[in-house]
Design a protein around this motif. Structure first.
Motif, short mmCIF file in Angstrom:
data_model
loop_
_atom_site.label_atom_id
_atom_site.label_comp_id
_atom_site.label_asym_id
_atom_site.label_seq_id
_atom_site.Cartn_x
_atom_site.Cartn_y
_atom_site.Cartn_z
N GLN A 1 0.84 -1.20 0.00
CA GLN A 1 0.00 0.00 0.00
C GLN A 1 0.88 1.25 0.00
O GLN A 1 0.64 2.18 -0.74
N GLN A 2 1.89 1.23 0.88
CA GLN A 2 2.73 2.42 1.02
C GLN A 2 4.03 2.05 1.72
O GLN A 2 4.06 1.17 2.59
N LEU A 3 5.11 2.72 1.36
CA LEU A 3 6.38 2.62 2.05
C LEU A 3 6.55 3.88 2.88
O LEU A 3 6.36 4.98 2.37
N ILE A 4 6.88 3.70 4.16
CA ILE A 4 7.05 4.84 5.06
C ILE A 4 8.43 4.76 5.68
O ILE A 4 8.75 3.78 6.37
N ASP A 5 9.26 5.76 5.41
CA ASP A 5 10.57 5.82 6.04
C ASP A 5 10.42 6.35 7.46
O ASP A 5 9.71 7.33 7.69
N VAL A 6 11.08 5.68 8.40
CA VAL A 6 11.02 6.07 9.81
C VAL A 6 12.33 6.79 10.14
O VAL A 6 13.40 6.18 10.11
N ASP A 7 12.22 8.07 10.44
CA ASP A 7 13.40 8.89 10.68
C ASP A 7 13.66 9.16 12.17
O ASP A 7 14.29 10.16 12.51
N LEU A 8 13.19 8.28 13.02
CA LEU A 8 13.47 8.42 14.45
C LEU A 8 14.95 8.13 14.69
O LEU A 8 15.50 7.20 14.12
N PRO A 9 15.59 8.92 15.56
CA PRO A 9 17.02 8.71 15.80
C PRO A 9 17.29 7.44 16.61
O PRO A 9 16.44 6.97 17.37
N TYR A 10 18.49 6.91 16.42
CA TYR A 10 19.00 5.80 17.23
C TYR A 10 20.02 6.37 18.18
O TYR A 10 20.66 7.36 17.86
N PRO A 11 20.23 5.76 19.35
CA PRO A 11 19.49 4.61 19.87
C PRO A 11 18.09 5.02 20.30
O PRO A 11 17.86 6.17 20.70
N ARG A 12 17.18 4.07 20.22
CA ARG A 12 15.80 4.30 20.63
C ARG A 12 15.56 3.71 22.00
O ARG A 12 16.09 2.66 22.32
N GLY A 13 14.76 4.41 22.77
CA GLY A 13 14.45 3.95 24.13
C GLY A 13 13.02 4.27 24.46
O GLY A 13 12.21 4.65 23.59
N THR A 14 12.69 4.16 25.73
CA THR A 14 11.31 4.40 26.16
C THR A 14 10.86 5.82 25.84
O THR A 14 9.69 6.04 25.53
N GLU A 15 11.77 6.79 25.85
CA GLU A 15 11.40 8.17 25.54
C GLU A 15 11.01 8.34 24.07
O GLU A 15 10.27 9.25 23.72
N THR A 16 11.49 7.45 23.21
CA THR A 16 11.15 7.51 21.79
C THR A 16 9.65 7.40 21.59
O THR A 16 9.06 8.11 20.78
N ARG A 17 9.02 6.50 22.35
CA ARG A 17 7.58 6.27 22.22
C ARG A 17 6.74 7.45 22.68
O ARG A 17 5.54 7.48 22.46
N GLU A 18 7.37 8.42 23.33
CA GLU A 18 6.65 9.59 23.82
C GLU A 18 6.95 10.84 23.00
O GLU A 18 6.44 11.92 23.32
N SER A 19 7.74 10.69 21.94
CA SER A 19 8.12 11.86 21.15
C SER A 19 7.02 12.25 20.17
O SER A 19 6.20 11.43 19.74
N GLU A 20 7.02 13.51 19.80
CA GLU A 20 6.04 14.01 18.84
C GLU A 20 6.18 13.30 17.49
O GLU A 20 5.19 12.94 16.86
N ARG A 21 7.41 13.08 17.06
CA ARG A 21 7.64 12.43 15.77
C ARG A 21 7.11 11.00 15.77
O ARG A 21 6.57 10.53 14.77
N PHE A 22 7.24 10.30 16.90
CA PHE A 22 6.70 8.94 17.01
C PHE A 22 5.19 8.95 16.76
O PHE A 22 4.67 8.13 16.00
N PHE A 23 4.49 9.89 17.37
CA PHE A 23 3.04 9.99 17.19
C PHE A 23 2.67 10.37 15.76
O PHE A 23 1.69 9.87 15.21
N GLU A 24 3.46 11.24 15.15
CA GLU A 24 3.21 11.59 13.75
C GLU A 24 3.34 10.36 12.85
O GLU A 24 2.52 10.15 11.96
N LEU A 25 4.37 9.55 13.09
CA LEU A 25 4.59 8.36 12.27
C LEU A 25 3.50 7.30 12.50
O LEU A 25 3.05 6.67 11.54
N THR A 26 3.09 7.12 13.75
CA THR A 26 2.01 6.15 14.00
C THR A 26 0.72 6.59 13.32
O THR A 26 -0.01 5.76 12.77
#
Length: 151
Positions: free
Chosen positions: A96-121
């Motif tokens: 259907q679609q390819l979505i590039d995920v540009d979240l920085p590494y390393p990822r941790g629990t704070e990643t799931r609370e970032s604005e960009r994480f919510f935009e991507l979801t």
């Protein structure tokens, strides 16, 4: 590598679900594959264990450098683990679609609370919705799936 050294004398049935998944990962890595295919490996785990296994998988991925194709129906899991998400349509499964995920590494629990994480979801959820609506106009059910692939 998978953090089970203290349980080396235990039988598989004596291990928790998360530990059993670590054994499965170790078993797969023992063959030193170039590609690791993981189809819903954490689906039966509770949310806390699942999140811990997501962190463990990212650690193993960084340590080994293996390409991982990770199939999941969890949007949050797909976004958290992936560098690219392949959103599939319902039957017959098509991209259907390819979505590039540009979240920085390393990822941790704070990643799931970032604005960009919510935009991507939200972007993944919208792509799934469009795929379901398209499938509703054709034969097949409305059960789109997200396939996630770290690196």
């Amino acid at each position: 590598m998978v953090g089970l050294e203290a349980f080396e004398r235990q039988y598989p049935w004596q291990l928790s679900g998360g530990m059993q998944q670590r054994v499965s990962i170790a078993r797969a890595l023992a063959f030193d594959p170039r590609l690791l295919l993981m189809d819903e490996p954490f689906g039966a785990l509770d949310e806390i264990t699942r999140e811990a296994m997501n962190l463990e998988l990212l650690r193993i991925w960084r340590q080994t450098g293996k390409t991982v194709v990770f199939v999941t129906h969890s949007i949050a899991e797909a976004v958290f683990l992936s560098s690219r998400i392949v959103v599939m349509t319902a039957r017959p499964g098509r991209i259907q679609q390819l979505i590039d995920v540009d979240l920085p590494y390393p990822r941790g629990t704070e990643t799931r609370e970032s604005e960009r994480f919510f935009e991507l979801t939200t972007e993944v959820r919208e792509a799934l919705r469009v795929g379901q609506e398209a499938a509703a106009g054709h034969a097949g059910g409305p059960d789109g799936a997200a396939e996630a692939r770290p690196s």
